[in-house]
Design an enzyme around this catalytic site. Structure first.
Site, PDB file in Angstrom:
ATOM      1  N   TYR A  35     166.134  35.129  54.574  1.00  0.00           N
ATOM      2  CA  TYR A  35     164.749  35.521  54.845  1.00  0.00           C
ATOM      3  C   TYR A  35     163.812  34.862  53.830  1.00  0.00           C
ATOM      4  CZ  TYR A  35     160.636  38.492  55.367  1.00  0.00           C
ATOM      5  OH  TYR A  35     159.357  38.937  55.553  1.00  0.00           O
ATOM      6  N   SER A  81     144.463  68.166  59.764  1.00  0.00           N
ATOM      7  CA  SER A  81     145.557  68.614  58.922  1.00  0.00           C
ATOM      8  C   SER A  81     146.430  69.540  59.769  1.00  0.00           C
ATOM      9  CB  SER A  81     144.915  69.324  57.747  1.00  0.00           C
ATOM     10  OG  SER A  81     145.877  69.866  56.965  1.00  0.00           O
ATOM     11  N   GLU A 113     159.421  66.365  64.714  1.00  0.00           N
ATOM     12  CA  GLU A 113     159.456  65.194  63.822  1.00  0.00           C
ATOM     13  C   GLU A 113     159.702  65.633  62.381  1.00  0.00           C
ATOM     14  OE1 GLU A 113     155.605  63.348  64.201  1.00  0.00           O
ATOM     15  OE2 GLU A 113     155.752  63.236  66.384  1.00  0.00           O
ATOM     16  N   LYS A 115     158.763  66.038  58.644  1.00  0.00           N
ATOM     17  CA  LYS A 115     157.469  66.033  57.954  1.00  0.00           C
ATOM     18  C   LYS A 115     157.634  65.222  56.678  1.00  0.00           C
ATOM     19  CE  LYS A 115     153.592  68.852  56.541  1.00  0.00           C
ATOM     20  NZ  LYS A 115     153.353  68.294  55.228  1.00  0.00           N
ATOM     21  N   ASP A 117     156.996  63.335  53.233  1.00  0.00           N
ATOM     22  CA  ASP A 117     156.266  63.798  52.066  1.00  0.00           C
ATOM     23  C   ASP A 117     155.585  62.619  51.371  1.00  0.00           C
ATOM     24  OD1 ASP A 117     155.290  65.550  50.285  1.00  0.00           O
ATOM     25  OD2 ASP A 117     157.154  65.854  49.189  1.00  0.00           O
ATOM     26  N   ARG A 136     143.098  59.520  54.287  1.00  0.00           N
ATOM     27  CA  ARG A 136     142.546  60.573  55.118  1.00  0.00           C
ATOM     28  C   ARG A 136     141.216  61.088  54.557  1.00  0.00           C
ATOM     29  NH1 ARG A 136     142.981  66.203  56.827  1.00  0.00           N
ATOM     30  NH2 ARG A 136     143.399  66.901  54.730  1.00  0.00           N
ATOM     31  N   GLU A 181     152.367  58.014  57.754  1.00  0.00           N
ATOM     32  CA  GLU A 181     152.528  58.394  56.350  1.00  0.00           C
ATOM     33  C   GLU A 181     153.034  57.212  55.532  1.00  0.00           C
ATOM     34  OE1 GLU A 181     151.690  61.557  56.139  1.00  0.00           O
ATOM     35  OE2 GLU A 181     152.616  62.453  54.361  1.00  0.00           O
ATOM     36  N   TYR A 233     153.151  58.276  63.158  1.00  0.00           N
ATOM     37  CA  TYR A 233     153.444  59.490  63.915  1.00  0.00           C
ATOM     38  C   TYR A 233     152.339  59.971  64.857  1.00  0.00           C
ATOM     39  CZ  TYR A 233     151.339  61.355  59.595  1.00  0.00           C
ATOM     40  OH  TYR A 233     150.541  61.577  58.529  1.00  0.00           O
ATOM     41  N   LYS A 321     157.601  74.542  57.373  1.00  0.00           N
ATOM     42  CA  LYS A 321     157.912  74.124  55.999  1.00  0.00           C
ATOM     43  C   LYS A 321     159.294  74.626  55.562  1.00  0.00           C
ATOM     44  CE  LYS A 321     155.259  72.561  53.394  1.00  0.00           C
ATOM     45  NZ  LYS A 321     153.935  72.387  52.840  1.00  0.00           N
ATOM     46  N   CYS A 415     171.810  62.755  14.407  1.00  0.00           N
ATOM     47  CA  CYS A 415     172.578  62.953  15.643  1.00  0.00           C
ATOM     48  C   CYS A 415     173.193  64.350  15.624  1.00  0.00           C
ATOM     49  CB  CYS A 415     173.663  61.884  15.754  1.00  0.00           C
ATOM     50  SG  CYS A 415     174.823  62.231  17.083  1.00  0.00           S
ATOM     51  N   CYS A 418     177.294  63.776  15.320  1.00  0.00           N
ATOM     52  CA  CYS A 418     177.968  63.213  14.136  1.00  0.00           C
ATOM     53  C   CYS A 418     177.120  63.316  12.869  1.00  0.00           C
ATOM     54  CB  CYS A 418     178.379  61.767  14.390  1.00  0.00           C
ATOM     55  SG  CYS A 418     176.977  60.632  14.421  1.00  0.00           S
ATOM     56  N   CYS A 433     171.751  57.213  18.733  1.00  0.00           N
ATOM     57  CA  CYS A 433     172.671  57.344  17.609  1.00  0.00           C
ATOM     58  C   CYS A 433     173.468  56.054  17.591  1.00  0.00           C
ATOM     59  CB  CYS A 433     173.600  58.537  17.838  1.00  0.00           C
ATOM     60  SG  CYS A 433     175.071  58.493  16.800  1.00  0.00           S
ATOM     61  N   CYS A 438     180.793  57.928  16.841  1.00  0.00           N
ATOM     62  CA  CYS A 438     180.289  59.290  17.083  1.00  0.00           C
ATOM     63  C   CYS A 438     181.126  59.926  18.203  1.00  0.00           C
ATOM     64  CB  CYS A 438     178.818  59.218  17.487  1.00  0.00           C
ATOM     65  SG  CYS A 438     178.169  60.770  18.122  1.00  0.00           S
TER      66      CYS A 438
HETATM   67  S1  IVH Z   1     150.621  64.854  62.402  1.00  0.00           S
HETATM   68  C1  IVH Z   1     146.998  66.338  64.033  1.00  0.00           C
HETATM   69  N1  IVH Z   1     153.119  64.269  61.849  1.00  0.00           N
HETATM   70  O1  IVH Z   1     151.369  66.335  56.955  1.00  0.00           O
HETATM   71  C2  IVH Z   1     148.241  66.083  63.331  1.00  0.00           C
HETATM   72  N2  IVH Z   1     151.654  64.748  60.034  1.00  0.00           N
HETATM   73  O2  IVH Z   1     150.078  68.909  56.551  1.00  0.00           O
HETATM   74  C3  IVH Z   1     148.057  65.369  62.055  1.00  0.00           C
HETATM   75  N3  IVH Z   1     152.703  64.594  57.831  1.00  0.00           N
HETATM   76  O3  IVH Z   1     148.084  65.107  56.737  1.00  0.00           O
HETATM   77  C4  IVH Z   1     149.258  65.053  61.342  1.00  0.00           C
HETATM   78  N4  IVH Z   1     154.695  64.000  58.544  1.00  0.00           N
HETATM   79  O4  IVH Z   1     150.026  63.614  55.862  1.00  0.00           O
HETATM   80  C5  IVH Z   1     151.909  64.610  61.359  1.00  0.00           C
HETATM   81  N5  IVH Z   1     155.332  63.700  61.501  1.00  0.00           N
HETATM   82  C6  IVH Z   1     154.142  64.034  61.016  1.00  0.00           C
HETATM   83  C7  IVH Z   1     153.921  64.168  59.626  1.00  0.00           C
HETATM   84  C8  IVH Z   1     152.650  64.547  59.184  1.00  0.00           C
HETATM   85  C9  IVH Z   1     153.947  64.254  57.471  1.00  0.00           C
HETATM   86  C10 IVH Z   1     151.628  64.959  56.872  1.00  0.00           C
HETATM   87  C11 IVH Z   1     150.315  64.259  57.077  1.00  0.00           C
HETATM   88  C12 IVH Z   1     149.328  65.365  57.309  1.00  0.00           C
HETATM   89  C13 IVH Z   1     149.996  66.532  56.665  1.00  0.00           C
HETATM   90  C14 IVH Z   1     149.504  67.836  57.234  1.00  0.00           C
END
Ligand code: IVH
Length: 674
Positions: A35, A81, A113, A115, A117, A136, A181, A233, A321, A415, A418, A433, A438
């Site tokens: 590549y 959100s 899906e 979620k 992080d 956002r 994300e 997503y 969650k 240390c 020792c 150390c 030791c």
């Molecule tokens: S959908 C209207 N899908 O979670 C729906 N959000 O707590 C808008 N996030 O701001 C979000 N994985 O940063 C969606 N599979 C997923 C996600 C996801 C992570 C985050 C995203 C959002 C926050 C909301």
């Protein structure tokens, strides 16, 4: 079109194709170096013909000038959100609300899906070209971070006309907003922090902060060096296009070349949703990146429309969650622990706390700088967190709960094992150390030598090594090969049978490979992979020990620092004596059987699941690839082996259904044995 111009277009197409295979399908079909070669050729041609450089050329990801500040972007459609469901009951309540809202008695179709992080971003593609990328922000206005997002390899600079097997060809809309994300994988996060600690820069607290910090750089060349990933997503505004369901939209989006998680599934009714939630709560560690829940969305756009939105979140989606992976507890003491290279690591002993289902009673404090930065003191109440297979760590001190009369903590200047003075080397954050005799270092070296991926001496645990060193039975790992049954049996609380087993395990380990032995020596900066490279290159220990700096540095993957470590190690008289004692004690080193091994894994596809003991999942996958095999994240008919650690459920079941061979981690280790 001239020949050169055509070659440029051709190269761009090829590189795009390989990007897609790698980032979207997780199924690369050329090596990294192949590549790189394509990429370099394109760079060279473009240098000669700058007039033919287009904004979507893969060479144009980096190189924009640093900004003074970020501009603003107004989102065409508000970036919403999500409401949270903290447990299964709240997920059921969500489903009740949806069914009531739609007037449906039966099951609703949802898309479930992971979620992710990280941070939500929006990408705007106009006529297929990435024109704007933003955060956002407050949902209405975000920051313009286009330059930074262009450096993320899994974000395509241009979309392509796709093909969806069930729906035929899918042209790209003239305008589309894509949401998803940006996040950092756990492995990349750890490596980044290691680099930062070496440079005496403060490490990031978690992958999410690291991703946020990386996207907030005004100089995009810094962002480019951070291991960021993107998964899409949702769609925002779109012209001349509409879909009936979210699921269909995601298939199409993937066909345009955008990465979509392979773990997204359609679920009918809340019971299936809850099964999915449980599965991922159990298997979250198997993903190379962090997820903190699952997102459940109504699949049909007509139904979404009918349900509508609240002020900040849609009624048609919810975030389920997982239990928190953080908890607060009290620092009862701080221990300065000495590793095998003499590094002194402060470890906080905590009042045992349940962190995301695992009891945690120790957490690393990294080094003195970290203790100073967080000002962690004995008696403090602290927030601890556990992320994947990473050692738990103290995130911060809850200052309001600090008892009276606490003192700042300082690592000892001697240390703790020792008693010799410890030093802080100029270029390092760690205290060390320097007494190679030791006992802590002696123990650490023996432990490492005996470990699974080195000499693999079964039954030689921490306590036993401690005892052996304390009683003077063993002073270096070479002494192991001279142990008599009586010596071992005379140790406190050692049954005759265990002593016999240990002697025979040591005996078995005598016949080993050069790679394992070299790894076991514990040369600084020579991990297991490099040991393997060295063994392949030199074939005999003698040849390796005689290599000079230039010879070592001529090897791919060996840089000046590694070369220097190897030279220093072998130049040391004591080290040479220990090696000779091992050989005199009957150790036999077989040269690597590289060719057969390659053949063994070539064209075999592996999937890993559950918690592995000897590697992170990423390391295991890298290993497979290095041995000519393929590694994938999801099971399919193409999978040859599922390697399952503890904590798996669904994958195991699916492997059974597909008739895929299931291996334990031990089986896998045997298979890749070097
Ligand atoms: S959908 C209207 N899908 O979670 C729906 N959000 O707590 C808008 N996030 O701001 C979000 N994985 O940063 C969606 N599979 C997923 C996600 C996801 C992570 C985050 C995203 C959002 C926050 C909301």
């Amino acid at each position: 079109m001239t020949r050169t111009r055509k070659t440029i277009e051709d190269l761009k197409r090829q590189i795009e194709y390989h990007n897609y295979q790698y980032h979207v399908l997780d199924d690369p079909d050329i090596s990294d170096s192949e590549y790189d070669a394509l990429f370099r050729t394109l760079q060279e041609l473009e240098k000669k013909h700058p007039e033919w450089i287009t904004p979507d050329s893969p060479t144009q990801r980096v190189g924009a000038r640093p900004l003074d500040e970020f501009g603003n972007v107004t989102h065409q459609l508000r970036m919403l959100s999500l409401e949270n469901a903290m447990n299964e009951e709240e997920l059921r309540a969500f489903d009740d609300r949806i069914r009531r809202g739609l007037g449906i008695k039966g099951d609703v179709s949802y898309v479930a899906e992971p979620k992710l992080d990280g941070l939500a971003v929006e990408l705007v593609y106009e006529d297929g070209l990435l024109t704007t990328g933003s955060t956002r922000g407050d949902g209405i206005t975000g920051e313009d971070i286009t330059q930074n997002l262009r450096t993320v390899p899994s974000i395509p600079l241009g979309l392509r006309e796709g093909f969806v097997p069930s729906a035929g060809s899918s042209p790209v809309p003239p305008l589309v907003e894509v949401r998803g994300e940006v996040f950092m994988e756990k492995g990349g996060f750890l490596r980044l922090n290691e680099r930062r600690l070496k440079k005496e820069e403060p490490p990031f607290a978690n992958p999410r902060n690291a991703a946020a910090g990386s996207l907030r750089q005004l100089d995009s060349s810094i962002t480019a060096r951070r291991p960021l990933r993107f998964l899409c997503y949702e769609l925002g505004q779109m012209e001349e296009f509409s879909f009936s369901t979210h699921w269909k939209a995601l298939q199409e989006v993937r066909a345009w070349g955008l990465p979509v998680s392979p773990n997204i599934e359609v679920k009918h009714g809340v019971d299936e949703v809850i099964q999915y939630f449980r599965k991922w709560e159990e298997e979250r560690e198997t993903l190379p990146y962090g997820i903190d829940g699952v997102v459940v969305k109504v699949d049909s756009f007509v139904q979404r429309e009918r349900l509508g939105i609240r002020s900040r979140s849609p009624r048609w989606a919810i975030a389920g969650k997982f239990k928190a992976q953080q908890a607060t507890t009290v620092v009862e003491s701080i221990e300065a622990s000495v590793g095998r290279t003499g590094t002194i690591t402060p470890v906080a002993h905590l009042r045992a706390a349940n962190v995301g289902g695992v009891m945690v009673s120790r957490a690393t404090l990294h080094n003195q700088d970290e203790i100073d930065r967080k000002d962690v003191r004995i008696g403090d109440t602290v927030l601890v967190q556990r992320a994947g297979d990473v050692i738990p760590e103290v995130v911060k001190v809850i200052r309001s709960k600090r008892p009276y009369r606490t003192k700042r903590y300082r690592l000892p200047t001697a240390c703790p094992v020792c008693g010799r003075k410890v030093v802080r080397l100029e270029e390092e954050a760690a205290m060390r150390c320097q007494n190679v005799a030791c006992p802590a270092q002696v123990r650490g070296r023996i432990q490492h030598f005996a470990s699974k991926l080195a000499m693999d001496i079964d039954g030689l645990g921490t306590k036993l090594v401690h005892q052996m060193v304390k009683t003077g039975l063993v002073e270096s790992f070479a002494n192991l090969f001279y142990l008599k049954l009586d010596d071992v049996a005379s140790l406190e609380r050692m049954a005759e049978k265990s002593a016999r087993n240990l002697i025979s395990a040591i005996d078995l380990s005598r016949k080993t490979t050069l790679a394992r032995f070299v790894y076991g020596l514990g040369i600084r900066n020579v991990g297991e992979h490099l040991a393997w490279i060295l063994a392949r290159e030199f074939k005999t220990l003698d040849a390796l020990m005689k290599a000079d700096f230039d010879r070592l540095e001529s090897i791919d993957e060996v840089g000046p620092i590694v070369a220097e470590s190897i030279l220093t190690f072998f130049a040391n008289e004591e080290n040479r004596k220990v090696i000779q004692d091992c050989l005199d004690g009957g150790v036999q080193l077989a040269p690597p059987e590289q060719r057969e091994r390659k053949a063994q894994l070539s064209n075999k596809t592996f999937v890993f699941t559950g918690a592995l003991q000897n590697f992170t999942r990423q390391e295991a996958q890298e290993r497979v690839r290095k041995l000519g095999g393929q590694a994938s994240n999801s099971l399919s008919k193409k999978t040859d082996y599922l390697v399952a650690g503890p904590g798996t459920g669904t994958k195991l079941k699916k492997a059974g259904e597909l008739g895929i061979d299931v291996l334990s981690e031990e089986d896998f280790l045997r298979m890749i044995e070097v």
